[in-house]
Scaffold this motif. Structure first.
Motif, short mmCIF file in Angstrom:
data_model
loop_
_atom_site.label_atom_id
_atom_site.label_comp_id
_atom_site.label_asym_id
_atom_site.label_seq_id
_atom_site.Cartn_x
_atom_site.Cartn_y
_atom_site.Cartn_z
N PHE B 35 0.84 -1.19 0.00
CA PHE B 35 0.00 0.00 0.00
C PHE B 35 0.88 1.25 0.00
O PHE B 35 2.02 1.24 0.45
CB PHE B 35 -0.86 0.07 1.28
CG PHE B 35 -1.71 -1.13 1.53
CD1 PHE B 35 -1.18 -2.28 2.09
CD2 PHE B 35 -3.07 -1.11 1.23
CE1 PHE B 35 -1.95 -3.39 2.35
CE2 PHE B 35 -3.87 -2.21 1.49
CZ PHE B 35 -3.30 -3.35 2.05
N TYR B 37 0.04 5.23 1.44
CA TYR B 37 -0.88 6.18 2.05
C TYR B 37 -0.22 7.56 2.06
O TYR B 37 0.99 7.69 2.20
CB TYR B 37 -1.21 5.80 3.49
CG TYR B 37 -2.21 4.67 3.63
CD1 TYR B 37 -1.80 3.34 3.57
CD2 TYR B 37 -3.56 4.94 3.82
CE1 TYR B 37 -2.71 2.31 3.69
CE2 TYR B 37 -4.48 3.92 3.95
CZ TYR B 37 -4.06 2.60 3.88
OH TYR B 37 -4.96 1.58 4.00
N GLN B 39 -0.27 11.29 4.04
CA GLN B 39 -0.71 11.99 5.24
C GLN B 39 -0.41 13.48 5.05
O GLN B 39 0.70 13.94 5.25
CB GLN B 39 -0.02 11.46 6.49
CG GLN B 39 -0.59 12.07 7.78
CD GLN B 39 0.01 11.44 9.02
OE1 GLN B 39 1.21 11.22 9.11
NE2 GLN B 39 -0.84 11.14 9.99
N GLU B 44 -4.81 13.36 8.46
CA GLU B 44 -5.53 12.11 8.16
C GLU B 44 -4.70 11.23 7.23
O GLU B 44 -3.75 11.69 6.59
CB GLU B 44 -6.91 12.42 7.54
CG GLU B 44 -6.87 12.93 6.11
CD GLU B 44 -6.75 14.43 6.02
OE1 GLU B 44 -6.25 15.05 6.97
OE2 GLU B 44 -7.12 14.97 4.95
N LEU B 45 -5.05 9.98 7.17
CA LEU B 45 -4.36 9.02 6.30
C LEU B 45 -5.23 8.79 5.06
O LEU B 45 -6.37 8.34 5.18
CB LEU B 45 -4.12 7.70 7.02
CG LEU B 45 -3.06 7.75 8.11
CD1 LEU B 45 -3.14 6.52 9.00
CD2 LEU B 45 -1.67 7.86 7.49
N PHE B 47 -5.72 6.81 1.60
CA PHE B 47 -5.33 5.63 0.82
C PHE B 47 -5.04 6.04 -0.62
O PHE B 47 -5.81 6.77 -1.23
CB PHE B 47 -6.49 4.63 0.87
CG PHE B 47 -6.39 3.49 -0.08
CD1 PHE B 47 -7.05 3.51 -1.30
CD2 PHE B 47 -5.64 2.38 0.24
CE1 PHE B 47 -6.97 2.45 -2.18
CE2 PHE B 47 -5.56 1.29 -0.63
CZ PHE B 47 -6.23 1.34 -1.85
N ARG B 50 -3.46 -0.06 -3.44
CA ARG B 50 -3.18 -1.40 -2.90
C ARG B 50 -2.78 -2.28 -4.07
O ARG B 50 -3.41 -2.24 -5.12
CB ARG B 50 -4.42 -1.99 -2.23
CG ARG B 50 -4.21 -3.42 -1.74
CD ARG B 50 -5.46 -3.99 -1.06
NE ARG B 50 -6.54 -4.22 -1.99
CZ ARG B 50 -7.68 -3.54 -1.97
NH1 ARG B 50 -7.89 -2.61 -1.08
NH2 ARG B 50 -8.63 -3.83 -2.83
N PHE B 91 3.48 7.17 3.30
CA PHE B 91 3.81 5.91 3.96
C PHE B 91 3.59 4.76 3.00
O PHE B 91 2.54 4.64 2.36
CB PHE B 91 2.92 5.69 5.19
CG PHE B 91 3.18 6.65 6.31
CD1 PHE B 91 2.40 7.78 6.48
CD2 PHE B 91 4.21 6.40 7.21
CE1 PHE B 91 2.64 8.66 7.52
CE2 PHE B 91 4.45 7.29 8.25
CZ PHE B 91 3.66 8.42 8.42
#
Lengths: 115, 116
Positions: B35, B37, B39, B44-45, B47, B50, B91
């Motif tokens: 994944f 992500y 921020q 907030e994270l 998406f 994937r 991330f």
């Protein structure tokens, strides 16, 4: 669009106090998680929860922590006696499926400050 | 044990430059998910993508592209023609296919500064 909601967005507490962080996962999701992010650091797994029990927990998730799904909608994280090092952003997440096939949806986080 | 390494702690580029964020992972499983992500400063994270371990096709979504190479255990993320709004911490994360949960393990993140 459905979303994970968390309350409070920010809580300040005194060391030694109990704190409950609340999360409302997306309604058809079955798997629930708490993650923690100390300021400026990585996001760390705390605990996963499925079928009303903990599936897995990390070393961080010691006896001071507990999780509960008291009704059909809320998912809570309780810290029994907060320590200074518990200050962090706590993220709740949920997913509809397991095994990596379900996308984790994260809430906006609850910032906890322990004084 | 699973592990995600993002060697770049912080990167600064000038707007409109391309930038690649590196991610190297370790896992003993043959089935896993990777994944990315984002921020933003608001915390907030978000998406982004994937990818499962059986799909090594590169993916492009607008200015974003991902290069998955199993041979080097890498899943790198490229932003083309970067914009100031891309400034965030990114991330990379890994999930091993499990029956009872979707636990994902995050890397330490790469803080990206896009300078105007």
């Amino acid at each position: 669009e459905p979303e994970v909601t968390q309350t409070p967005s920010h809580q300040v507490t005194q060391m030694g106090q109990e704190v409950i962080l609340r999360c409302v996962p997306i309604s058809n999701h079955l798997y629930f998680y708490w993650y923690r992010q100390i300021l400026g650091q990585k996001v760390e797994f705390l605990v996963s929860f499925y079928n009303n029990e903990i599936s897995e927990k990390s070393e961080i998730f010691d006896d001071q922590f507990s999780v509960e799904r008291p009704d059909g909608s809320n998912f809570t994280l309780k810290i029994r006696s907060t320590k200074l090092e518990d200050s962090a952003m706590y993220f709740c997440a949920s997913s509809v499926a397991s095994g990596g096939t379900g996308e984790l949806f994260f809430g906006e986080g609850s910032r906890l400050t322990v004084l | 044990a699973q592990k995600v390494t993002q060697a770049q702690t912080e990167i600064s580029v000038v707007e409109k430059e391309d930038v690649t964020l590196d991610c190297v992972y370790e896992t003993r499983d043959t089935t896993y998910y990777l994944f990315w992500y984002k921020q933003p400063p608001s915390g907030e994270l978000v998406f982004l993508i994937r990818r499962n371990s059986f799909d090594e096709q590169n993916e492009i979504s607008g200015r974003y592209s991902w290069n998955f190479q199993k041979s080097t255990s890498s899943f790198n993320f490229t932003i083309t023609a970067s914009q100031v709004v891309d400034s965030a911490v990114y991330f990379c994360a890994l999930s091993e296919a499990r029956i009872r949960d979707d636990k994902i393990i995050f890397g330490k993140g790469t803080r990206l500064h896009i300078l105007p």
